[in-house]
Design an enzyme around this catalytic site. Sequence first.
Site, PDB file in Angstrom:
ATOM      1  CB  SER A 146      -0.847  -0.007   1.270  1.00 50.60           C
ATOM      2  OG  SER A 146      -1.488   1.246   1.466  1.00 50.60           O
ATOM      3  CE1 TYR A 159      -4.453  -2.061   5.060  1.00 50.89           C
ATOM      4  CE2 TYR A 159      -3.219  -0.054   4.619  1.00 50.89           C
ATOM      5  CZ  TYR A 159      -3.960  -1.133   4.168  1.00 50.89           C
ATOM      6  OH  TYR A 159      -4.199  -1.274   2.817  1.00 50.89           O
TER       7      TYR A 159
HETATM    8  P1  NAD Z   1     -11.438  -6.215   0.037  1.00 53.74           P
HETATM    9  O1  NAD Z   1     -11.967  -6.073   1.425  1.00 53.74           O
HETATM   10  O2  NAD Z   1     -12.291  -5.811  -1.120  1.00 53.74           O
HETATM   11  O3  NAD Z   1     -10.949  -7.693  -0.219  1.00 53.74           O
HETATM   12  C1  NAD Z   1     -10.182  -8.368   0.707  1.00 53.74           C
HETATM   13  C2  NAD Z   1     -10.144  -9.840   0.343  1.00 53.74           C
HETATM   14  O4  NAD Z   1      -9.406 -10.514   1.354  1.00 53.74           O
HETATM   15  C3  NAD Z   1     -11.497 -10.497   0.278  1.00 53.74           C
HETATM   16  O5  NAD Z   1     -11.504 -11.471  -0.744  1.00 53.74           O
HETATM   17  C4  NAD Z   1     -11.616 -11.166   1.648  1.00 53.74           C
HETATM   18  O6  NAD Z   1     -12.483 -12.303   1.659  1.00 53.74           O
HETATM   19  C5  NAD Z   1     -10.181 -11.584   1.846  1.00 53.74           C
HETATM   20  N1  NAD Z   1      -9.829 -11.823   3.240  1.00 53.74           N
HETATM   21  C6  NAD Z   1      -9.985 -11.018   4.313  1.00 53.74           C
HETATM   22  N2  NAD Z   1      -9.570 -11.636   5.433  1.00 53.74           N
HETATM   23  C7  NAD Z   1      -9.141 -12.865   5.048  1.00 53.74           C
HETATM   24  C8  NAD Z   1      -8.597 -13.993   5.736  1.00 53.74           C
HETATM   25  N3  NAD Z   1      -8.419 -13.981   7.070  1.00 53.74           N
HETATM   26  N4  NAD Z   1      -8.307 -15.086   5.017  1.00 53.74           N
HETATM   27  C9  NAD Z   1      -8.496 -15.135   3.683  1.00 53.74           C
HETATM   28  N5  NAD Z   1      -8.993 -14.109   2.986  1.00 53.74           N
HETATM   29  C10 NAD Z   1      -9.312 -12.996   3.656  1.00 53.74           C
HETATM   30  O7  NAD Z   1     -10.059  -5.388   0.046  1.00 53.74           O
HETATM   31  P2  NAD Z   1      -9.215  -4.715  -1.130  1.00 53.74           P
HETATM   32  O8  NAD Z   1      -9.411  -3.242  -1.047  1.00 53.74           O
HETATM   33  O9  NAD Z   1      -9.429  -5.401  -2.421  1.00 53.74           O
HETATM   34  O10 NAD Z   1      -7.754  -4.991  -0.582  1.00 53.74           O
HETATM   35  C11 NAD Z   1      -6.890  -5.967  -1.129  1.00 53.74           C
HETATM   36  C12 NAD Z   1      -5.459  -5.646  -0.725  1.00 53.74           C
HETATM   37  O11 NAD Z   1      -5.086  -4.370  -1.257  1.00 53.74           O
HETATM   38  C13 NAD Z   1      -5.251  -5.534   0.793  1.00 53.74           C
HETATM   39  O12 NAD Z   1      -4.011  -6.085   1.147  1.00 53.74           O
HETATM   40  C14 NAD Z   1      -5.266  -4.038   1.037  1.00 53.74           C
HETATM   41  O13 NAD Z   1      -4.544  -3.702   2.189  1.00 53.74           O
HETATM   42  C15 NAD Z   1      -4.569  -3.559  -0.219  1.00 53.74           C
HETATM   43  N6  NAD Z   1      -4.827  -2.159  -0.535  1.00 53.74           N
HETATM   44  C16 NAD Z   1      -6.084  -1.685  -0.788  1.00 53.74           C
HETATM   45  C17 NAD Z   1      -6.262  -0.349  -1.082  1.00 53.74           C
HETATM   46  C18 NAD Z   1      -7.591   0.224  -1.405  1.00 53.74           C
HETATM   47  O14 NAD Z   1      -7.686   1.470  -1.552  1.00 53.74           O
HETATM   48  N7  NAD Z   1      -8.649  -0.546  -1.521  1.00 53.74           N
HETATM   49  C19 NAD Z   1      -5.169   0.509  -1.102  1.00 53.74           C
HETATM   50  C20 NAD Z   1      -3.899   0.001  -0.828  1.00 53.74           C
HETATM   51  C21 NAD Z   1      -3.746  -1.331  -0.557  1.00 53.74           C
END
Ligand code: NAD
Length: 264
Positions: A146, A159
């Site tokens: 991130s 985080y």
């Molecule tokens: P999201 O909440 O849409 O998806 C998260 C996924 O992880 C889902 O499929 C969920 O079922 C799965 N998950 C959660 N806990 C779990 C566990 N204990 N075991 C197995 N699966 C699990 O989130 P997202 O926004 O798509 O985020 C994905 C990645 O991108 C994360 O690592 C997040 O930190 C990173 N990220 C997101 C953003 C953003 O703006 N959305 C920005 C920077 C980084």
Amino acid sequence: MGGLVLRGKSAVVTGSTSGIGLAIARRLAQQGANVVLNGFGEARAIDALRSSISKEFGVLVAYSAADMKKPDDIIEMVALAEREFGALDILVNNAGIQHTAPVHEFPIEAWNDIVKVNLTAAFLAIRAALGGMMRRNWGRIVNIASTHGLVASVEKSAYVAAKHGILGLTKVVALETARTGVTCNAICPGWVLTPLVETQINDLARRESISVESARGQLLGSKQPSMEFVAPEEIGGAVVFLCSDAAVQIRGIALPVDGGWTAQ
Ligand code: NAD
């Protein structure tokens, strides 16, 4: 990049039942890779995802219900990929969770869960997958960090700590594999409109009694100079590039895809 650059490869994308992970899984499948999906969700919805990706791109799609908080589940997820597809060539550590609170009020359980899912799970998956990749002398590990792996924001102690940690892990793995055909890199997304961020937008709207639309603008305005969300597919595109042959000498980087967030 013409043709199907990943035909015959197989991938695990953690947390791919939603958001960024799902977009990454679809992009890898589009390039010909067989994919193991992972993450929470209703069995029927996950079955529908599997068959639609498989049909659309003509690849095999499996599913692992592994909970990223549980070490044995993670080891079994890697074994499942090797069993189903004969190898695990591409590992994308994407599953992630968030909790916001000031550090002096931060729930200890939330800290532990975030470190487990956002950092320790990646270590365990890499640890399990690396032997096979080294034996075959080909592998791609992509950690979804991130902008919060590079800079901080208030109320995100766990985080930010976990995301800074995964960048450190990425560099060590890259050095330990430097003389092999295995690479390890990280991608640092800015704001991407997914369920994880929708929750933060809704919280902000409620807290400040403003519309969801203004909350979105406020979120972007405070961090992301492009004033646009990154699309999940754009993160998928960056993963495909890091998996391509052209990226073989890209090792141990943290690639921001953030609309200018960390340029400031
Ligand atoms: P999201 O909440 O849409 O998806 C998260 C996924 O992880 C889902 O499929 C969920 O079922 C799965 N998950 C959660 N806990 C779990 C566990 N204990 N075991 C197995 N699966 C699990 O989130 P997202 O926004 O798509 O985020 C994905 C990645 O991108 C994360 O690592 C997040 O930190 C990173 N990220 C997101 C953003 C953003 O703006 N959305 C920005 C920077 C980084």
